[in-house]
Design a protein around this motif. Structure first.
Motif, PDB file in Angstrom:
ATOM      1  N   PRO A 281      11.778  -1.016  -3.420  1.00 27.80           N
ATOM      2  CA  PRO A 281      10.791  -1.745  -2.844  1.00 27.80           C
ATOM      3  C   PRO A 281      11.400  -3.052  -1.984  1.00 27.80           C
ATOM      4  O   PRO A 281      12.670  -3.357  -2.035  1.00 27.80           O
ATOM      5  CB  PRO A 281      10.252  -2.275  -4.213  1.00 27.80           C
ATOM      6  N   LEU A 282      10.570  -3.372  -0.920  1.00 29.46           N
ATOM      7  CA  LEU A 282      10.794  -4.471  -0.030  1.00 29.46           C
ATOM      8  C   LEU A 282      11.294  -6.058  -0.786  1.00 29.46           C
ATOM      9  O   LEU A 282      10.518  -6.220  -2.010  1.00 29.46           O
ATOM     10  CB  LEU A 282       9.813  -4.761   1.216  1.00 29.46           C
ATOM     11  N   SER A 283      12.143  -6.509  -0.450  1.00 29.04           N
ATOM     12  CA  SER A 283      12.583  -7.941  -0.811  1.00 29.04           C
ATOM     13  C   SER A 283      11.101  -8.623  -0.547  1.00 29.04           C
ATOM     14  O   SER A 283      10.700  -8.650   0.338  1.00 29.04           O
ATOM     15  CB  SER A 283      13.613  -8.580  -0.204  1.00 29.04           C
ATOM     16  N   PRO A 284      10.928  -9.731  -1.424  1.00 34.46           N
ATOM     17  CA  PRO A 284       9.656 -10.568  -0.939  1.00 34.46           C
ATOM     18  C   PRO A 284      10.080 -11.263   0.265  1.00 34.46           C
ATOM     19  O   PRO A 284       8.976 -11.983   0.738  1.00 34.46           O
ATOM     20  CB  PRO A 284       9.624 -11.604  -2.107  1.00 34.46           C
ATOM     21  N   PHE A 285      11.132 -11.544   0.667  1.00 36.72           N
ATOM     22  CA  PHE A 285      11.499 -12.356   1.885  1.00 36.72           C
ATOM     23  C   PHE A 285      11.447 -11.251   3.182  1.00 36.72           C
ATOM     24  O   PHE A 285      11.863 -11.892   4.236  1.00 36.72           O
ATOM     25  CB  PHE A 285      12.782 -12.969   1.745  1.00 36.72           C
ATOM     26  N   HIS A 286      11.467  -9.921   3.003  1.00 37.16           N
ATOM     27  CA  HIS A 286      11.552  -9.098   3.878  1.00 37.16           C
ATOM     28  C   HIS A 286      10.306  -9.404   5.010  1.00 37.16           C
ATOM     29  O   HIS A 286       9.154  -9.814   4.436  1.00 37.16           O
ATOM     30  CB  HIS A 286      11.229  -7.725   3.434  1.00 37.16           C
ATOM     31  N   PRO A 287      10.378  -9.486   6.293  1.00 35.80           N
ATOM     32  CA  PRO A 287       9.224  -9.870   7.281  1.00 35.80           C
ATOM     33  C   PRO A 287       7.930  -9.155   6.949  1.00 35.80           C
ATOM     34  O   PRO A 287       6.911  -9.658   6.784  1.00 35.80           O
ATOM     35  CB  PRO A 287       9.688  -9.696   8.694  1.00 35.80           C
ATOM     36  N   ALA A 288       8.103  -7.845   6.680  1.00 39.78           N
ATOM     37  CA  ALA A 288       7.043  -6.946   6.287  1.00 39.78           C
ATOM     38  C   ALA A 288       6.236  -7.404   4.918  1.00 39.78           C
ATOM     39  O   ALA A 288       4.907  -7.334   4.963  1.00 39.78           O
ATOM     40  CB  ALA A 288       7.251  -5.564   6.108  1.00 39.78           C
ATOM     41  N   ALA A 289       6.944  -7.795   4.173  1.00 43.07           N
ATOM     42  CA  ALA A 289       6.450  -8.285   2.756  1.00 43.07           C
ATOM     43  C   ALA A 289       6.106  -9.746   2.950  1.00 43.07           C
ATOM     44  O   ALA A 289       4.763  -9.809   2.239  1.00 43.07           O
ATOM     45  CB  ALA A 289       7.482  -8.394   1.726  1.00 43.07           C
ATOM     46  N   LEU A 290       6.465 -10.681   3.712  1.00 38.27           N
ATOM     47  CA  LEU A 290       5.846 -11.953   3.885  1.00 38.27           C
ATOM     48  C   LEU A 290       4.546 -11.677   4.623  1.00 38.27           C
ATOM     49  O   LEU A 290       3.401 -12.517   4.157  1.00 38.27           O
ATOM     50  CB  LEU A 290       6.955 -12.736   4.561  1.00 38.27           C
ATOM     51  N   ILE A 291       4.360 -10.776   5.627  1.00 44.71           N
ATOM     52  CA  ILE A 291       3.134 -10.597   6.448  1.00 44.71           C
ATOM     53  C   ILE A 291       2.212  -9.826   5.347  1.00 44.71           C
ATOM     54  O   ILE A 291       0.968 -10.411   5.220  1.00 44.71           O
ATOM     55  CB  ILE A 291       3.521  -9.678   7.677  1.00 44.71           C
ATOM     56  N   ALA A 292       2.463  -8.698   4.663  1.00 40.55           N
ATOM     57  CA  ALA A 292       1.681  -8.037   3.897  1.00 40.55           C
ATOM     58  C   ALA A 292       1.028  -8.832   2.736  1.00 40.55           C
ATOM     59  O   ALA A 292      -0.135  -8.687   2.370  1.00 40.55           O
ATOM     60  CB  ALA A 292       2.395  -6.602   3.203  1.00 40.55           C
ATOM     61  N   THR A 293       1.858  -9.718   2.028  1.00 44.25           N
ATOM     62  CA  THR A 293       1.359 -10.504   0.874  1.00 44.25           C
ATOM     63  C   THR A 293       0.926 -11.877   1.417  1.00 44.25           C
ATOM     64  O   THR A 293       0.650 -12.629   0.641  1.00 44.25           O
ATOM     65  CB  THR A 293       2.532 -10.590  -0.036  1.00 44.25           C
ATOM     66  N   TRP A 294       0.743 -11.976   2.837  1.00 46.34           N
ATOM     67  CA  TRP A 294       0.733 -13.599   3.415  1.00 46.34           C
ATOM     68  C   TRP A 294       1.329 -14.435   2.583  1.00 46.34           C
ATOM     69  O   TRP A 294       0.701 -15.316   1.949  1.00 46.34           O
ATOM     70  CB  TRP A 294      -1.091 -13.551   3.591  1.00 46.34           C
TER      71      TRP A 294
END
Length: 170
Positions: free
Chosen positions: A12-25
């Motif tokens: 799973p992506l790290s919560p700090f990965h750019p995609a995770a930051l965008i996806a989870t706003w």
């Protein structure tokens, strides 16, 4: 006997990965119980700032940009977490909420109604929102049903604005 599904070969992506930051706003989708509502709420101050900086055109452009970037981010996030449409992905709510706010971008008094209407249509998913939710897959599918829900919300919002402004309520 059915074979067990193979585990996701990628972590799973790290919560700090750019995609995770965008996806989870920025993590708002990770808040408990009602992630879609948290995501829609987290979208409001950004919408107000964008509208203040550049009016409805900037907000509309930003909504389109968030929609497009959201396709990539939500697809990657969902795949890496092994889910079709994770509840924690709320960038779709951001795009839909911003689209709903475009017609009233500079009228903050209508933001609560726009928020409420968008959430109602996003949750109830009237046709064709429900069809898009069921049939469209991947990042585009995650994002598309919220844009369709925004169309319903905009229609009802504009009717309410017209009624209130023509009757002198606002």
């Amino acid at each position: 006997m059915a074979e067990p599904s193979s585990p996701n070969p990628e972590a799973p992506l790290s919560p700090f990965h750019p995609a995770a930051l965008i996806a989870t706003w920025l993590g708002s989708g990770l808040l408990p119980k009602i992630p879609g509502t948290w995501g829609s709420l987290a979208a409001l101050p950004f919408a107000a700032a964008l509208a203040w900086l550049g009016g409805p055109w900037l907000l509309a452009g930003a909504a389109v940009l968030v929609f497009l970037v959201g396709i990539w981010a939500s697809d990657l996030y969902a795949r890496r977490h092994g889910l079709e449409d994770p509840g924690s992905v709320v960038v779709d709510e951001v795009a839909g909420q911003w689209m709903t706010l475009v017609p009233v971008a500079l009228q903050l008094e209508y933001y609560p109604l726009a928020f409420l209407l968008f959430r109602i249509f996003d949750i109830l998913k009237p046709w064709p929102v429900s069809l898009a939710d069921r049939k469209l897959k991947g990042g585009f599918g995650i994002m598309a049903d919220d844009i369709l829900a925004a169309v319903y919300a905009i229609a009802l919002l504009m009717a309410a604005v017209w009624f209130w402004e023509s009757s002198g309520v606002f």
